[in-house]
Design an enzyme around this catalytic site. Structure first.
Site, PDB file in Angstrom:
ATOM      1  N   CYS A   1       0.816  -1.227   0.000  1.00  0.00           N
ATOM      2  CA  CYS A   1       0.000   0.000   0.000  1.00  0.00           C
ATOM      3  C   CYS A   1       0.848   1.275   0.000  1.00  0.00           C
ATOM      4  O   CYS A   1       0.325   2.361  -0.253  1.00  0.00           O
ATOM      5  CB  CYS A   1      -0.951   0.001   1.185  1.00  0.00           C
TER       6      CYS A   1
ATOM      7  N   HIS B   1      -3.146   7.315   2.158  1.00  0.00           N
ATOM      8  CA  HIS B   1      -3.587   5.983   1.723  1.00  0.00           C
ATOM      9  C   HIS B   1      -4.979   5.735   2.296  1.00  0.00           C
ATOM     10  O   HIS B   1      -5.239   5.993   3.481  1.00  0.00           O
ATOM     11  CB  HIS B   1      -2.593   4.936   2.216  1.00  0.00           C
TER      12      HIS B   1
ATOM     13  N   ASN C   1     -10.164   0.002   0.132  1.00  0.00           N
ATOM     14  CA  ASN C   1      -8.695   0.077   0.132  1.00  0.00           C
ATOM     15  C   ASN C   1      -8.189  -0.553  -1.169  1.00  0.00           C
ATOM     16  O   ASN C   1      -8.276  -1.769  -1.342  1.00  0.00           O
ATOM     17  CB  ASN C   1      -8.162  -0.671   1.357  1.00  0.00           C
TER      18      ASN C   1
HETATM   19  O1  UT7 Z   1      -3.420  -0.858   3.787  1.00  0.00           O
HETATM   20  C1  UT7 Z   1      -3.309  -1.237   5.112  1.00  0.00           C
HETATM   21  C2  UT7 Z   1      -4.297  -2.323   5.243  1.00  0.00           C
HETATM   22  N1  UT7 Z   1      -4.913  -2.601   6.468  1.00  0.00           N
HETATM   23  C3  UT7 Z   1      -5.505  -1.738   7.305  1.00  0.00           C
HETATM   24  O2  UT7 Z   1      -5.446  -0.554   7.221  1.00  0.00           O
HETATM   25  C4  UT7 Z   1      -6.263  -2.374   8.414  1.00  0.00           C
HETATM   26  C5  UT7 Z   1      -6.133  -1.650   9.704  1.00  0.00           C
HETATM   27  N2  UT7 Z   1      -7.065  -2.220  10.667  1.00  0.00           N
HETATM   28  C6  UT7 Z   1      -8.375  -1.953  10.622  1.00  0.00           C
HETATM   29  O3  UT7 Z   1      -8.814  -1.197   9.789  1.00  0.00           O
HETATM   30  C7  UT7 Z   1      -9.244  -2.556  11.680  1.00  0.00           C
HETATM   31  O4  UT7 Z   1      -8.454  -3.235  12.617  1.00  0.00           O
HETATM   32  C8  UT7 Z   1     -10.320  -3.507  11.092  1.00  0.00           C
HETATM   33  C9  UT7 Z   1     -11.333  -2.704  10.297  1.00  0.00           C
HETATM   34  C10 UT7 Z   1      -9.669  -4.561  10.215  1.00  0.00           C
HETATM   35  C11 UT7 Z   1     -11.071  -4.207  12.218  1.00  0.00           C
HETATM   36  O5  UT7 Z   1     -11.622  -3.248  13.099  1.00  0.00           O
HETATM   37  P1  UT7 Z   1     -11.465  -3.409  14.664  1.00  0.00           P
HETATM   38  O6  UT7 Z   1     -12.163  -2.273  15.272  1.00  0.00           O
HETATM   39  O7  UT7 Z   1      -9.991  -3.571  14.946  1.00  0.00           O
HETATM   40  O8  UT7 Z   1     -12.287  -4.720  14.952  1.00  0.00           O
HETATM   41  P2  UT7 Z   1     -11.807  -6.074  15.632  1.00  0.00           P
HETATM   42  O9  UT7 Z   1     -10.793  -6.776  14.801  1.00  0.00           O
HETATM   43  O10 UT7 Z   1     -11.438  -5.751  17.053  1.00  0.00           O
HETATM   44  O11 UT7 Z   1     -13.141  -6.919  15.632  1.00  0.00           O
HETATM   45  C12 UT7 Z   1     -14.240  -6.545  16.456  1.00  0.00           C
HETATM   46  C13 UT7 Z   1     -15.341  -7.560  16.233  1.00  0.00           C
HETATM   47  C14 UT7 Z   1     -14.858  -9.002  16.322  1.00  0.00           C
HETATM   48  O12 UT7 Z   1     -15.869  -9.772  16.939  1.00  0.00           O
HETATM   49  P3  UT7 Z   1     -15.740 -10.197  18.477  1.00  0.00           P
HETATM   50  O13 UT7 Z   1     -14.478 -11.006  18.560  1.00  0.00           O
HETATM   51  O14 UT7 Z   1     -15.670  -8.919  19.243  1.00  0.00           O
HETATM   52  O15 UT7 Z   1     -16.983 -10.979  18.702  1.00  0.00           O
HETATM   53  C15 UT7 Z   1     -14.742  -9.422  14.878  1.00  0.00           C
HETATM   54  O16 UT7 Z   1     -14.874 -10.813  14.695  1.00  0.00           O
HETATM   55  O17 UT7 Z   1     -15.881  -7.408  14.921  1.00  0.00           O
HETATM   56  C16 UT7 Z   1     -15.908  -8.679  14.261  1.00  0.00           C
HETATM   57  N3  UT7 Z   1     -15.810  -8.502  12.824  1.00  0.00           N
HETATM   58  C17 UT7 Z   1     -16.863  -8.281  12.036  1.00  0.00           C
HETATM   59  N4  UT7 Z   1     -18.175  -8.159  12.300  1.00  0.00           N
HETATM   60  C18 UT7 Z   1     -18.985  -7.913  11.256  1.00  0.00           C
HETATM   61  C19 UT7 Z   1     -14.687  -8.527  12.080  1.00  0.00           C
HETATM   62  N5  UT7 Z   1     -15.008  -8.308  10.785  1.00  0.00           N
HETATM   63  C20 UT7 Z   1     -16.344  -8.155  10.727  1.00  0.00           C
HETATM   64  C21 UT7 Z   1     -17.243  -7.907   9.682  1.00  0.00           C
HETATM   65  N6  UT7 Z   1     -18.555  -7.776   9.996  1.00  0.00           N
HETATM   66  N7  UT7 Z   1     -16.852  -7.771   8.399  1.00  0.00           N
END
Ligand code: UT7
Length: 339
Positions: free
Chosen positions: A129, A266, A296
């Site tokens: 990225c 980005h 993204n």
């Molecule tokens: O180019 C660089 C590329 N990457 C990035 O920039 C990613 C950077 N990270 C992020 O943007 C965030 O960490 C994410 C958007 C990937 C995730 O957000 P988060 O606030 O860190 O959520 P989390 O991983 O803590 O997940 C919270 C909950 C989890 O459920 P439990 O364990 O609390 O029951 C996940 O399983 O949200 C759940 N979850 C979803 N729920 C509905 C994860 N993905 C989804 C989904 N829909 N698509």
């Protein structure tokens, strides 16, 4: 007199297939996975992304972005002596997507009775990225040393091909697209348009937090060929390095945050962009945001966002634009430009 490089045209391209959150959520439901428009918008800011069809390659999107950028710069393919494509989703293992793009540009030019782009330099840059920021830095250096006169610098990706649609934590985040700029060498002229400073970095100890671990061996794909990410680890690292590289590039140009007219970050997650803007004391009205519409698109996201803001009249000649990227590697960096 010293040479500098300046952006003289921008262009971008998206595939035809729109994939709004509702459609993706329905697709995930068919696989027994629970997600929602609310979750995706709340956690990422993404409402829509575009996916290529089965016959569309990275070089096809890149070609369309380049044709638009050449037109904006009033240039022809034969004016280009350097093509750098930033991509992690090349058409082939080799040759580079840049050489494939060069030939497609030549064929498109010849169809109009014009000479093509054969004979110039063409290569890819792989910094995930951060790829566009890396490619712009390399192109700027080659133009300032007189190695080339006029470059196409491209970010182009088909990330949909790397997504695991059984992993809801990653497949909702990414999309396909391309963006390009024409970069020209010119003599330094005071406050004229120019790349003012660049700043790029990598730290390979973080390879595992965002990667596609598989590789080709003996005619087989060995290992996992899909995108894997520790989202929270990426998030934390991203916010820190985006602030430090922004400060570093401004210091190199002897400018401060208050000199920045537009931040073009980005487009990974609206919360990362908001965090970066807050740390740099920039209002969100100075941040170009397209993640809601494109998701993204990895190396394509910065030039896509830049082109949108140029074409809708937000980014204007004379303004100072801070572009910054972060991604797998871990890589990060920024480019400060006066348009
Ligand atoms: O180019 C660089 C590329 N990457 C990035 O920039 C990613 C950077 N990270 C992020 O943007 C965030 O960490 C994410 C958007 C990937 C995730 O957000 P988060 O606030 O860190 O959520 P989390 O991983 O803590 O997940 C919270 C909950 C989890 O459920 P439990 O364990 O609390 O029951 C996940 O399983 O949200 C759940 N979850 C979803 N729920 C509905 C994860 N993905 C989804 C989904 N829909 N698509």
């Amino acid at each position: 007199m010293a040479l500098v490089s300046r952006i003289t045209g921008t262009g971008s391209a998206l595939p035809a297939q729109r994939m709004p959150n509702a459609d993706l959520v329905a697709m995930l439901a068919q696989r027994g996975l629970d997600s929602s428009d609310d979750w995706i918008v709340d956690r990422t800011g993404i409402r829509n992304r575009y996916f290529v069809g089965p016959d569309e390659q990275t070089s096809d999107l890149a070609l369309r972005a380049c044709v638009a950028a050449l037109e904006a710069a009033s240039c022809k393919a034969s004016d280009i002596d350097l093509i750098i494509v930033a991509t992690s989703t090349p058409d082939m293992v080799f040759p580079s997507t840049a050489t494939i793009l060069q030939h497609k540009l030549t064929l498109a030019a010849q169809a109009k009775g014009e000479p093509g782009a054969a004979g110039g330099v063409a290569f890819d840059v792989q910094a995930v990225c951060s790829g566009f920021v890396y490619a712009l830095t390399v192109a700027d250096a080659l133009l300032r040393t007189g190695t080339a006169r006029r470059a196409l610098v491209v970010g182009a990706e088909v990330f949909s091909r790397l997504l695991d649609f059984n992993d809801r934590t990653t497949c909702v985040l990414f999309g396909d697209g391309a963006g390009a700029v024409v970069l020209e060498a010119c003599e330094h002229s005071g406050d004229g348009p120019a790349i003012l400073a660049t700043d790029i970095h990598a730290d390979g100890q973080y390879t595992g937090i965002l990667c596609v671990p598989g590789h080709v061996r003996g005619g087989q794909v060995v290992g996992d060929p899909l995108l894997r990410m520790d989202g929270q680890a990426v998030f934390k690292l991203a916010v820190g390095v985006l602030e430090s590289t922004a400060r570093a590039v401004l210091a190199k140009a002897a400018l401060t945050e208050s000199d920045v007219d537009w931040l073009v970050p980005h487009q990974a997650n609206i919360r990362i962009m908001q965090g970066t803007a807050r740390k740099l004391r920039l209002g969100m009205d100075k941040v170009v945001v397209t993640v809601d519409q494109h998701g993204n698109t990895s190396a394509a996201s910065i030039p896509l966002a830049l082109d949108c803001a140029v074409r809708d009249g937000r980014v204007r000649p004379g303004q100072v634009v801070l572009m910054e990227g972060v991604g797998g590697g871990f890589t990060w960096g920024s480019v400060l430009v006066r348009m």
